[in-house]
Design an enzyme around this catalytic site. Structure first.
Site, mmCIF file in Angstrom:
data_model
loop_
_atom_site.group_PDB
_atom_site.id
_atom_site.type_symbol
_atom_site.label_atom_id
_atom_site.label_comp_id
_atom_site.label_asym_id
_atom_site.label_seq_id
_atom_site.Cartn_x
_atom_site.Cartn_y
_atom_site.Cartn_z
ATOM 1 N N HIS A 341 20.387 63.652 -1.391
ATOM 2 C CA HIS A 341 19.764 64.936 -1.057
ATOM 3 C C HIS A 341 19.652 65.824 -2.293
ATOM 4 C CE1 HIS A 341 23.476 67.380 -1.210
ATOM 5 N NE2 HIS A 341 24.085 66.382 -0.574
ATOM 6 N N CYS A 359 28.140 62.404 -1.235
ATOM 7 C CA CYS A 359 26.694 62.199 -1.264
ATOM 8 C C CYS A 359 26.195 61.900 -2.672
ATOM 9 C CB CYS A 359 25.975 63.428 -0.724
ATOM 10 S SG CYS A 359 26.208 63.674 1.052
#
Length: 422
Positions: A341, A359
């Protein structure tokens, strides 16, 4: 790195006696699959010539014992048509009709073991099966059986298929079957025989069961060839699955595989390299999970895409990991909450050190570029982190070597993989 509420979207044998609310970087919120039911259509005949036979012997047809036996009742709607033929014989034709003479479409398995209706039979309905075969001496055998299916059972097992018709997926997209509750190990072989995958162009493959039996993955030894058509049928309606429960529905889908697109992340360099059809098309700096919340090393696939969302981890047991953050260009990789992301707040760290909660952080520009090009099922491989990807934490079919993968099949797998059943 966050969580929000999930959105709901969630083959007898012929006896030949010879043979998500998103949870970003934490949490487990999965979108359940929903696909159209139905079956494959096909001819119900198969021609064959017995080896060493000069032609059919003269005389009336020898009787053939059809299965289900004549007069059988309470047969599952998953019933396949089979018969006993002398060793070395072959089946040449199977015809199944309803009481009013309407033919039922179906296909003969490639190995000749049985004929499978292309859709579930109807509950509480009478059918007549006629099977014609040729014995090893060239004599014609024929038999007929009339049987009745069972009433609809009360106890069923739910199933799902993470594949949708008329969609295009990445080369790493496994066929994912899901069961609730999970299928016990002793019952998986029978279930697996009713899970069909056909590829065009043909590519061998195999099934692999997660230890708890809640999911089974199907893949080829290597990534799918670009342009492949996947035709899948989980023919489980009326199949006795386990503990007196039956499959609740058939599920099927026909989907395409797109171009080859692959992402590779190296923790040593803190960089992602992106390849399209084998050519390097972009390199970008990344920041992965810090030591207390490391990213998973292994091969994952893009499971879900959200152009804009919110990661909410306020229920995390560790206060240091609680936050609510707006996220752009989020691409889910694991059920546990790992994503690719945009992370504008970590641009200075990208390419140098890991600061995320697990992430793959990239700049907004790079996140937007990736988001515009990826497909569900595109593979990403992360290497060199402090944690190994757990089986089942996402669609982890490609995180295993081929020998490891086939070891999880409930049925023997020929070297190189199993061809299509039909």
């Amino acid at each position: 790195m966050g969580r929000f509420a999930p959105v709901g979207a969630m083959v007898g044998a012929l006896v030949l006696t010879a043979s998500l609310a998103l949870a970003g970087c934490g949490g487990d919120d999965r979108e359940k699959p929903v696909v159209a039911g139905g079956g494959q259509q096909g001819e119900s005949t198969a021609t064959a010539s017995p080896s060493g036979s000069a032609g059919p012997a003269q005389g009336p047809p020898a009787p053939l014992a059809v299965i289900p036996a004549d007069g059988a009742t309470r047969r599952p709607v998953s019933t396949e048509i089979s018969a006993k033929i002398p060793e070395g014989g072959t089946v040449s034709k199977v015809v199944l009709t309803t009481a009013n003479g309407r033919p039922v479409p179906g296909l003969l398995r490639r190995d000749g073991s049985s004929w499978v209706p292309s859709a579930p039979l109807r509950y509480g309905t009478r059918y007549t099966a006629t099977v014609t075969g040729t014995g090893p001496d060239g004599r014609i055998h024929q038999g007929t059986s009339t049987f009745t299916t069972m009433a609809k059972p009360r106890s069923m097992i739910g199933s799902g298929l993470y594949l949708f018709s008329d969609r295009t997926y990445g080369v790493g997209m496994p066929v994912v079957a899901e069961f609730s509750p999970g299928i016990p190990k002793k019952d998986r072989a029978a279930v697996q025989r009713r899970m069909f995958v056909r590829t065009d162009p043909p590519q061998p493959g195999a099934w692999h069961w997660l230890p708890n039996g809640t999911q089974a993955y199907y893949r080829a030894p290597e990534y799918w060839k670009p342009g492949t058509t996947l035709t899948v049928r989980l023919a489980l309606a009326g199949v006795p699955l386990s503990h007196g429960r039956y499959g609740n529905v058939d599920r099927s889908a026909t989907a395409k595989i797109g171009r080859a697109f692959e992402m590779k992340v190296d923790n040593a360099t803190k960089k992602m390299t992106v390849y399209e059809n084998g050519a390097l098309v972009r390199t970008m700096p990344v920041s992965l999970g810090k030591k207390s919340t490391p990213s998973s090393s292994g091969t994952m696939v893009v499971m879900e895409k959200k152009e804009s969302t919110v990661f909410d981890t306020r229920d995390d047991p560790d206060p240091a990991n609680r936050y609510v953050t707006e996220i752009d260009f989020a691409q889910r990789l694991t059920w546990g909450g790992e994503y690719i992301h945009a992370a504008p707040w970590s641009v200075a760290a990208q390419g140098h050190r890991n600061v995320s909660h697990g992430c793959v952080n990239v700049s907004t520009t790079n996140a937007r570029w990736l988001f515009s090009r990826t497909l569900i099922g595109d593979p990403i491989t992360v290497r060199g982190t402090e944690r190994t990807l757990e089986p089942g934490n996402g669609w982890t079919a490609w995180s295993l070597s081929w020998p490891e993968f086939v070891a999880g099949s409930a049925l023997p797998v020929p070297e190189g993989g199993e061809p299509s059943a039909f």
